[in-house]
Scaffold this motif. Structure first.
Motif, PDB file in Angstrom:
ATOM      1  N   LYS A  99       0.481   9.368  -5.882  1.00  0.00           N
ATOM      2  CA  LYS A  99       1.169  10.306  -6.026  1.00  0.00           C
ATOM      3  C   LYS A  99       1.840  11.404  -6.350  1.00  0.00           C
ATOM      4  O   LYS A  99       1.523  12.012  -6.985  1.00  0.00           O
ATOM      5  N   ALA A 100       2.565  10.029  -7.192  1.00  0.00           N
ATOM      6  CA  ALA A 100       3.291  10.394  -8.014  1.00  0.00           C
ATOM      7  C   ALA A 100       2.412  10.807  -9.101  1.00  0.00           C
ATOM      8  O   ALA A 100       3.749  11.511 -10.098  1.00  0.00           O
ATOM      9  N   SER A 101       2.085  10.579  -9.372  1.00  0.00           N
ATOM     10  CA  SER A 101       0.879  11.167 -10.765  1.00  0.00           C
ATOM     11  C   SER A 101       0.413  12.536 -10.836  1.00  0.00           C
ATOM     12  O   SER A 101      -0.174  12.414  -9.503  1.00  0.00           O
ATOM     13  N   ALA A 102       0.666  13.194 -11.889  1.00  0.00           N
ATOM     14  CA  ALA A 102       0.456  14.630 -12.115  1.00  0.00           C
ATOM     15  C   ALA A 102      -1.619  14.278 -11.948  1.00  0.00           C
ATOM     16  O   ALA A 102      -1.933  15.327 -11.459  1.00  0.00           O
ATOM     17  N   ALA A 103      -2.169  13.736 -12.624  1.00  0.00           N
ATOM     18  CA  ALA A 103      -3.447  13.372 -12.654  1.00  0.00           C
ATOM     19  C   ALA A 103      -4.252  13.637 -10.936  1.00  0.00           C
ATOM     20  O   ALA A 103      -5.588  13.473 -10.890  1.00  0.00           O
ATOM     21  N   PHE A 104      -3.643  12.403 -10.448  1.00  0.00           N
ATOM     22  CA  PHE A 104      -3.988  11.885  -9.225  1.00  0.00           C
ATOM     23  C   PHE A 104      -3.175  12.149  -7.983  1.00  0.00           C
ATOM     24  O   PHE A 104      -3.756  11.938  -6.870  1.00  0.00           O
ATOM     25  N   HIS A 105      -2.079  13.036  -8.063  1.00  0.00           N
ATOM     26  CA  HIS A 105      -1.631  14.284  -7.223  1.00  0.00           C
ATOM     27  C   HIS A 105      -2.473  14.245  -6.249  1.00  0.00           C
ATOM     28  O   HIS A 105      -2.449  14.309  -4.566  1.00  0.00           O
TER      29      HIS A 105
ATOM     30  N   GLY B 250       0.355  -1.430   0.304  1.00  0.00           N
ATOM     31  CA  GLY B 250      -0.219   0.144   0.458  1.00  0.00           C
ATOM     32  C   GLY B 250       0.712   1.518   0.322  1.00  0.00           C
ATOM     33  O   GLY B 250       0.478   1.974  -0.849  1.00  0.00           O
ATOM     34  N   TYR B 251       1.807   0.930   0.504  1.00  0.00           N
ATOM     35  CA  TYR B 251       2.995   2.217   0.547  1.00  0.00           C
ATOM     36  C   TYR B 251       3.310   2.776  -0.924  1.00  0.00           C
ATOM     37  O   TYR B 251       3.253   4.014  -1.552  1.00  0.00           O
ATOM     38  N   ARG B 252       4.100   1.650  -1.474  1.00  0.00           N
ATOM     39  CA  ARG B 252       4.588   1.883  -3.080  1.00  0.00           C
ATOM     40  C   ARG B 252       3.339   2.229  -3.834  1.00  0.00           C
ATOM     41  O   ARG B 252       3.183   2.745  -4.463  1.00  0.00           O
ATOM     42  N   THR B 253       1.785   2.034  -3.653  1.00  0.00           N
ATOM     43  CA  THR B 253       0.983   2.046  -4.058  1.00  0.00           C
ATOM     44  C   THR B 253       1.153   3.786  -3.419  1.00  0.00           C
ATOM     45  O   THR B 253       0.038   4.027  -5.033  1.00  0.00           O
ATOM     46  N   CYS B 254       0.718   3.766  -3.386  1.00  0.00           N
ATOM     47  CA  CYS B 254      -0.156   4.814  -2.756  1.00  0.00           C
ATOM     48  C   CYS B 254       1.419   5.720  -2.731  1.00  0.00           C
ATOM     49  O   CYS B 254       0.543   7.194  -3.745  1.00  0.00           O
TER      50      CYS B 254
END
Length: 136
Positions: free
Chosen positions: A80-86, A72-76
Motif C-alpha cells: 500500500k505504500a507503493s505508488a504503483a499498487f496503492h 501479512g500486515y507488514r506485507t500489505c
C-alpha cells in the motif's frame, strides 16, 4: 455468433497474487481462482510477493496474515505504500476471525479480512466485489 465470457468470468487481464506460507492454503486459493477464470501468481511469503508484484501487476492480492519473517500486515503495508499498487485491493486471510485481525488489517490498508480455511464462495464473492470497479 458472438462469444462472450460467462458473467462471473473476469477480464483476461485480471491477475490475482496469492501470498501464503501454507502450501495447502495457497494451492486451494489458486485452484478456486483459476477455476473461476482468473490468472493466478503465487508467493510463499511477503518477500517473494514483493519480488513478483511488478512483473504480474495484480488486480487484487490475497495475503495470509501469519507468515514467518514478513507477516501479512507488514506485507500489505509495504504494498500500500507503493505508488504503483496503492489502489490494489488486498484481502487478508486469518485463521482467527476476530475483530483485532480485521482492525489491524484495515490499519495496514487491507480491503477485507476473510476466514481460513477458505470457503470457495466467500473468496469468489470478495474477489468479485473488490474487482467490480477495476475493469469497467
Amino acid at each position: 455468433m458472438t462469444h462472450s465470457l460467462p458473467p462471473q468470468a473476469p477480464s483476461d487481464s485480471a491477475c490475482i497474487l496469492v501470498i501464503d506460507d501454507s502450501a495447502t492454503s495457497r494451492s486451494a486459493a489458486e485452484r478456486i481462482l483459476r477455476e473461476a477464470g482468473y490468472r493466478v501468481v503465487v508467493a510463499e511469503n511477503g518477500f517473494e510477493a514483493l519480488a513478483k508484484i511488478a512483473d504480474c501487476q495484480p488486480a487484487l492480492i490475497v495475503c495470509d496474515i501469519v507468515m514467518p519473517r514478513l507477516d501479512g500486515y507488514r506485507t500489505c503495508a509495504l504494498i500500500k505504500a507503493s505508488a504503483a499498487f496503492h489502489a490494489t485491493p488486498v484481502l487478508m486471510l486469518s485463521a482467527k476471525e476476530g475483530l483485532f485481525d480485521r482492525a489491524r488489517g484495515a490499519m495496514a490498508g487491507a480491503s477485507a479480512c476473510l476466514a481460513k480455511p477458505l470457503a470457495r464462495e466467500a473468496l469468489l464473492e470478495a474477489v468479485r466485489l473488490h474487482l467490480a470497479g477495476h475493469f469497467e
